[in-house]
Design an enzyme around this catalytic site. Structure first.
Site, mmCIF file in Angstrom:
data_model
loop_
_atom_site.group_PDB
_atom_site.id
_atom_site.type_symbol
_atom_site.label_atom_id
_atom_site.label_comp_id
_atom_site.label_asym_id
_atom_site.label_seq_id
_atom_site.Cartn_x
_atom_site.Cartn_y
_atom_site.Cartn_z
ATOM 1 N N THR A 27 39.586 49.592 34.608
ATOM 2 C CA THR A 27 39.867 49.232 33.345
ATOM 3 C C THR A 27 39.274 47.837 33.465
ATOM 4 O O THR A 27 39.325 47.417 33.845
ATOM 5 C CB THR A 27 40.373 49.784 32.320
ATOM 6 O OG1 THR A 27 42.076 49.094 32.822
ATOM 7 C CG2 THR A 27 40.671 51.542 32.354
ATOM 8 N N ALA A 56 44.624 48.297 35.719
ATOM 9 C CA ALA A 56 45.049 47.745 34.228
ATOM 10 C C ALA A 56 45.107 45.499 34.694
ATOM 11 O O ALA A 56 45.484 45.517 35.409
ATOM 12 C CB ALA A 56 46.321 48.495 34.438
ATOM 13 N N ILE A 82 46.970 46.035 39.936
ATOM 14 C CA ILE A 82 46.827 45.537 38.785
ATOM 15 C C ILE A 82 45.862 44.530 38.947
ATOM 16 O O ILE A 82 45.673 43.834 39.971
ATOM 17 C CB ILE A 82 48.180 43.469 38.647
ATOM 18 C CG1 ILE A 82 49.092 44.643 38.655
ATOM 19 C CG2 ILE A 82 47.836 43.172 37.387
ATOM 20 C CD1 ILE A 82 50.009 45.986 37.065
ATOM 21 N N LYS A 83 44.812 43.933 37.756
ATOM 22 C CA LYS A 83 43.637 43.594 38.042
ATOM 23 C C LYS A 83 43.386 42.195 37.606
ATOM 24 O O LYS A 83 44.210 41.971 36.619
ATOM 25 C CB LYS A 83 42.405 44.198 37.159
ATOM 26 C CG LYS A 83 40.977 44.307 37.397
ATOM 27 C CD LYS A 83 40.065 45.449 37.269
ATOM 28 C CE LYS A 83 38.350 44.992 37.252
ATOM 29 N NZ LYS A 83 37.762 45.844 36.556
ATOM 30 N N ILE A 84 43.750 40.522 38.497
ATOM 31 C CA ILE A 84 43.333 39.448 37.744
ATOM 32 C C ILE A 84 42.576 39.408 37.908
ATOM 33 O O ILE A 84 41.590 38.853 39.524
ATOM 34 C CB ILE A 84 44.423 39.243 39.261
ATOM 35 C CG1 ILE A 84 45.657 40.081 38.417
ATOM 36 C CG2 ILE A 84 45.238 37.680 38.677
ATOM 37 C CD1 ILE A 84 47.064 39.441 39.329
#
Ligand code: G3P
Length: 212
Positions: A27, A56, A82-84
């Site tokens: 996402t 996310a 965790i998307k960074i």
């Protein structure tokens, strides 16, 4: 190459997951916003539908904010990644989070050099954006191919997620370029299944059968 769905729409995820082809979901803030629902609620629902990495994304721009958001979201479910966003603050956050056992997906990668830096920071995943590079007249799939060759040559364990996929050819090209994963919007996944000759073939088989 595994297939992830690039959407925050749970109905779409439920349907495509039922085909037995999905290994994860990605996402981003735009996709979450387009659903108009609570972030945590959507991510938790997705985790209940697909047993695989669920990305996310953080919205903070500084490492302290990224760490705070990431640690909170990572608590929701063990499959959360965790998307960074790529950048020096992002890399700093990734290097800390990965040491804590929180997997990160570095997003908005537009060059092999950026992917290399994310891999050095210890990112579990990098997301080169194929379509957005094509949009500016640069062959996006080349970044995927370069990263695949680089990671292979140097034994870097980071997984490549081909993102910003716009059509079925991107999926074929990503697989042939060595991406480990393609994250694909639902409309494109539907196109991956279809071919007019398949429809014509089914029609012919059934009409011949009815003539018996
Ligand atoms: O989730 C990141 C990426 O797949 C976005 O794609 O189509 O907005 O460039 P797009």
């Amino acid at each position: 190459m595994q297939l992830f769905l690039d959407t925050a729409n749970v109905d779409e995820i439920r349907e495509i997951a039922s085909w037995g082809v999905l290994s994860g979901v990605t996402t981003n803030p735009s996709l979450i916003a387009s659903e108009g629902r609570d972030f945590r609620e959507v991510i938790n629902e997705i985790c209940g539908l697909v047993d695989g990495p669920i990305s996310a994304e953080v919205i903070s721009e500084d490492r302290a904010g990224m760490l705070r958001e990431a640690r909170e979201s990572a608590e929701w479910h063990p499959n959360i990644v965790i998307k960074i966003p790529m950048g020096s603050e992002g890399l700093a956050a990734v290097s800390i989070l990965e040491k804590e056992g929180i997997r990160c997906n570095v997003t908005l990668i537009f060059s092999a050099a950026q992917g290399y830096m994310a891999a050095l920071a210890g990112a579990s995943f990098v997301s080169p954006f194929v379509g957005r590079l094509d949009d500016i007249g640069t062959p996006g799939i080349q970044v995927v191919a370069d990263l695949a060759e680089m990671f292979d040559l140097h034994g870097l364990p980071t997984r490549i997620i081909a993102a910003s996929i716009r059509h079925p050819q991107h999926v074929e090209q990503a697989a042939l370029a060595g991406a480990h994963i393609a994250t694909v919007p639902t409309a494109v996944v539907r196109k991956l299944v279809k071919h007019p000759l398949t429809d014509i073939g089914i029609e012919k088989f059934l009409s011949d059968w009815r003539k018996m």
